[in-house]
Design a protein around this motif. Structure first.
Motif, mmCIF file in Angstrom:
data_model
loop_
_atom_site.group_PDB
_atom_site.id
_atom_site.type_symbol
_atom_site.label_atom_id
_atom_site.label_comp_id
_atom_site.label_asym_id
_atom_site.label_seq_id
_atom_site.Cartn_x
_atom_site.Cartn_y
_atom_site.Cartn_z
ATOM 1 N N MET A 126 0.931 -1.273 0.078
ATOM 2 C CA MET A 126 -0.044 0.031 -0.095
ATOM 3 C C MET A 126 0.876 1.356 0.090
ATOM 4 N N ILE A 127 0.740 1.960 -1.045
ATOM 5 C CA ILE A 127 1.451 3.241 -1.068
ATOM 6 C C ILE A 127 0.737 4.488 -1.180
ATOM 7 N N LYS A 128 1.094 5.444 -0.149
ATOM 8 C CA LYS A 128 0.137 6.493 -0.217
ATOM 9 C C LYS A 128 0.722 7.678 -1.191
ATOM 10 N N GLY A 129 -0.026 7.771 -2.109
ATOM 11 C CA GLY A 129 0.275 8.888 -3.241
ATOM 12 C C GLY A 129 -0.223 8.674 -4.500
ATOM 13 N N LYS A 130 -0.557 9.716 -5.146
ATOM 14 C CA LYS A 130 -1.695 9.812 -6.293
ATOM 15 C C LYS A 130 -0.890 9.606 -7.430
ATOM 16 N N VAL A 131 -1.474 8.729 -8.234
ATOM 17 C CA VAL A 131 -1.068 8.341 -9.740
ATOM 18 C C VAL A 131 -1.291 9.400 -10.808
ATOM 19 N N ALA A 132 -0.126 10.190 -11.177
ATOM 20 C CA ALA A 132 -0.115 11.333 -12.315
ATOM 21 C C ALA A 132 -0.840 10.808 -13.474
ATOM 22 N N LYS A 133 -0.062 9.709 -13.902
ATOM 23 C CA LYS A 133 -0.280 9.224 -15.443
ATOM 24 C C LYS A 133 -0.120 7.617 -15.451
ATOM 25 N N ILE A 134 -0.912 7.065 -16.412
ATOM 26 C CA ILE A 134 -0.593 5.761 -16.862
ATOM 27 C C ILE A 134 -0.278 5.783 -18.333
ATOM 28 N N GLU A 135 0.818 5.046 -18.686
ATOM 29 C CA GLU A 135 0.996 4.933 -20.140
ATOM 30 C C GLU A 135 1.506 3.457 -20.435
ATOM 31 N N GLU A 136 1.725 3.218 -21.553
ATOM 32 C CA GLU A 136 1.586 1.484 -22.200
ATOM 33 C C GLU A 136 2.951 1.565 -22.788
ATOM 34 N N ASP A 137 3.815 0.382 -22.020
ATOM 35 C CA ASP A 137 4.937 -0.230 -22.834
ATOM 36 C C ASP A 137 4.707 -0.633 -24.097
ATOM 37 N N PRO A 138 5.295 -0.132 -25.407
ATOM 38 C CA PRO A 138 4.949 -0.541 -26.558
ATOM 39 C C PRO A 138 5.234 -1.823 -26.884
ATOM 40 N N GLU A 183 3.203 9.898 -7.297
ATOM 41 C CA GLU A 183 3.786 10.596 -6.306
ATOM 42 C C GLU A 183 3.794 9.713 -5.183
ATOM 43 N N ASP A 184 5.184 9.393 -4.636
ATOM 44 C CA ASP A 184 5.221 8.656 -3.196
ATOM 45 C C ASP A 184 5.436 9.641 -1.972
ATOM 46 N N ILE A 185 4.192 10.023 -1.330
ATOM 47 C CA ILE A 185 4.267 10.967 -0.551
ATOM 48 C C ILE A 185 5.227 10.283 0.753
ATOM 49 N N GLU A 186 5.059 9.375 1.009
ATOM 50 C CA GLU A 186 5.870 8.922 2.169
ATOM 51 C C GLU A 186 7.405 8.850 2.052
ATOM 52 N N GLY A 187 7.629 8.245 0.599
ATOM 53 C CA GLY A 187 9.085 8.425 0.377
ATOM 54 C C GLY A 187 9.556 9.441 -0.056
ATOM 55 N N GLY A 188 8.562 10.651 -0.516
ATOM 56 C CA GLY A 188 9.109 12.001 -0.861
ATOM 57 C C GLY A 188 9.697 11.888 -2.245
ATOM 58 N N ALA A 189 9.098 11.148 -3.115
ATOM 59 C CA ALA A 189 9.746 10.967 -4.594
ATOM 60 C C ALA A 189 8.727 10.763 -5.514
ATOM 61 N N LYS A 190 8.952 10.961 -6.813
ATOM 62 C CA LYS A 190 8.189 10.636 -7.887
ATOM 63 C C LYS A 190 8.898 9.033 -8.364
ATOM 64 N N ILE A 191 8.007 8.347 -8.347
ATOM 65 C CA ILE A 191 8.454 6.905 -8.703
ATOM 66 C C ILE A 191 7.521 6.378 -9.987
ATOM 67 N N THR A 192 8.297 5.399 -10.795
ATOM 68 C CA THR A 192 7.759 4.783 -11.769
ATOM 69 C C THR A 192 7.456 3.375 -11.762
ATOM 70 N N LYS A 193 6.590 2.760 -12.074
ATOM 71 C CA LYS A 193 5.931 1.263 -11.800
ATOM 72 C C LYS A 193 5.567 0.691 -12.933
#
Length: 419
Positions: free
Chosen positions: A314-326, A336-346
């Motif tokens: 469970m990650i506290k943070g709002k998803v900014a966008k979703i794209e597709e790996d071609p 946005e990972d609020i508790e980690g204080g960073a922008k992450i890509t998953k």
């Protein structure tokens, strides 16, 4: 002239709230009529795989209510029907109802012979477009009434008529026309329920562009034994088994650009659906991205149970966008990972959008009702004798909607007693 009927209570909407209202009133001796726009009763509950937190199937509860309706002569119902107007005052309302043609009459035995010969396919709205039916179809396996329906917008009728030829019960009737009924009634209860928010309105989340991305209601249908994949959770893009699944909370809810309100059930629905994935794929990992996890009261224990699973993250943070790996077709989330204080890509195998509840009263016509700022019926400001129940007046789960509908039945009964 429209046909005239009389009743003590009219319930607009035949989902769980509407059925409960009508059943409780009828079992107290009040004649009740249910008006439902779809070809079956049961509403959104009929599309669910399991309830939370008990994780039991809803069909058992639906079946009990269907039996209560069939056995009670004080309840009648119209499916495929729309309320055109409500006029009058407490004790003396007139509800004008348009009944759309089903093109299949009451002689139907649901034998399926018509489906076997029908050459035309349509997108299955019950399964949110995840599979297809024929132009003549049974809405779902436990449909009530258990009767087929023909999609008049697609059926070529007499120019084909293969279904007519194979039906030995004369149940196909292409001559059915729209009918209008006026019901004289003493009280009216709106139980119009909700629609899933249109995920295509959120461009940044990629619905319709990212193939392996579904909504929470689509996930319910995939996990259902009578769903498009017979209960097997598969990526819609390539039918592969997803071993990493991301849930995106508040997809449209709590957003002033979409639905300003909290939709109340989305957190619990995603926690429930996390169990679908974990049970079906023991080696899977689930990622839940949230603003706040809202599981009030008795539901807190369910949250703790899911949190105890080390494969649910469970990650506290709002998803900014979703794209597709071609290359792989995998969804790629920017978060946005609020508790980690960073922008992450998953990157994950599949994404489920927890789309919110939009009041259905917007689409069925409010007939002069007063609505609140979020489009739900304002229960405190209506004309005497007009009431609302369940999600028609606020986002709610099934259990609380049933309780509220029982209260609405009592209010409607009081209107009949006062007269």
């Amino acid at each position: 002239m429209p046909e005239e009927k009389t009743s003590q209570m009219v319930v607009i909407g035949g989902g769980m709230s509407g059925m409960t209202t009508a059943i409780e009133a009828a079992e107290a001796g009040i004649t009740s009529v249910i008006i439902e726009k779809s070809p079956y009763l049961g509403g959104r509950v009929a599309q669910l795989n399991k309830y939370f937190p008990k994780l039991c199937p809803p069909y058992c509860g639906l079946e009990i209510n269907f039996r209560r309706i069939k056995q009670n002569s004080k309840i009648s119902y119209y499916t495929m029907s729309e309320v055109e107007s409500v006029s009058g005052s407490e004790g003396n309302f007139t509800v004008k109802v348009k009944i759309n043609p089903r093109l299949v009459n009451s002689k139907c035995t649901a034998c399926n012979k018509c489906v076997e010969v029908c050459p035309i396919e349509r997108s299955n709205s019950f399964n949110f477009g995840l599979d297809k039916t024929k132009a003549v179809y049974l809405p779902h396996d436990m449909a009530f009434p258990m009767r087929y329906v023909i999609d008049e917008s697609l059926c070529t009728k007499a120019s084909c008529a293969k279904c007519v030829a194979v039906c030995k019960y004369d149940a196909i009737d292409f001559n059915m026309k729209p009918e209008t009924v006026e019901i004289k009634t003493q009280s009216v209860v709106y139980a119009t329920g909700w629609n899933p928010y249109d995920a295509k309105k959120m461009d940044n989340l990629g619905f319709g562009k990212v193939k392996n991305l579904v909504t929470n209601m689509m996930m319910e249908r995939m996990a259902s034994p009578n769903g498009p994949t017979k209960g097997k959770i598969l990526r819609p893009g390539d039918k592969k088994e997803p071993k990493t699944v991301a849930f995106v909370q508040c997809a449209g809810s709590r957003d002033e650009n979409h639905l300003a309100h909290c939709s109340a059930i989305c957190c619990m629905a995603s926690l429930k659906q996390a169990t679908y994935v974990r049970e079906q794929y023991p080696d899977s990992n689930v990622f839940i991205y949230y603003i706040d996890l809202r599981t009030p009261g008795k539901y807190e224990d369910f949250l703790k149970k899911i949190q105890a699973d080390e494969n649910v993250h469970m990650i506290k943070g709002k998803v900014a966008k979703i794209e597709e790996d071609p290359e792989s077709g995998d969804p790629v989330l920017t978060v946005e990972d609020i508790e980690g204080g960073a922008k992450i890509t998953k990157k994950v195998d599949m994404v489920v959008l927890a789309t919110g509840m939009e009041p259905a009263i917007k689409t069925v016509g409010n007939h002069g009702l007063k609505l609140d700022d979020n489009g739900f019926i304002d229960a405190d400001t209506q004309t005497a004798g007009i009431y609302s129940s369940g999600v028609a007046k606020r986002p709610n789960d099934v259990s609380n909607s049933v309780q509220d509908s029982t209260a609405s039945a009592l209010r409607g009964i009081q209107s009949t007693v006062r007269r």
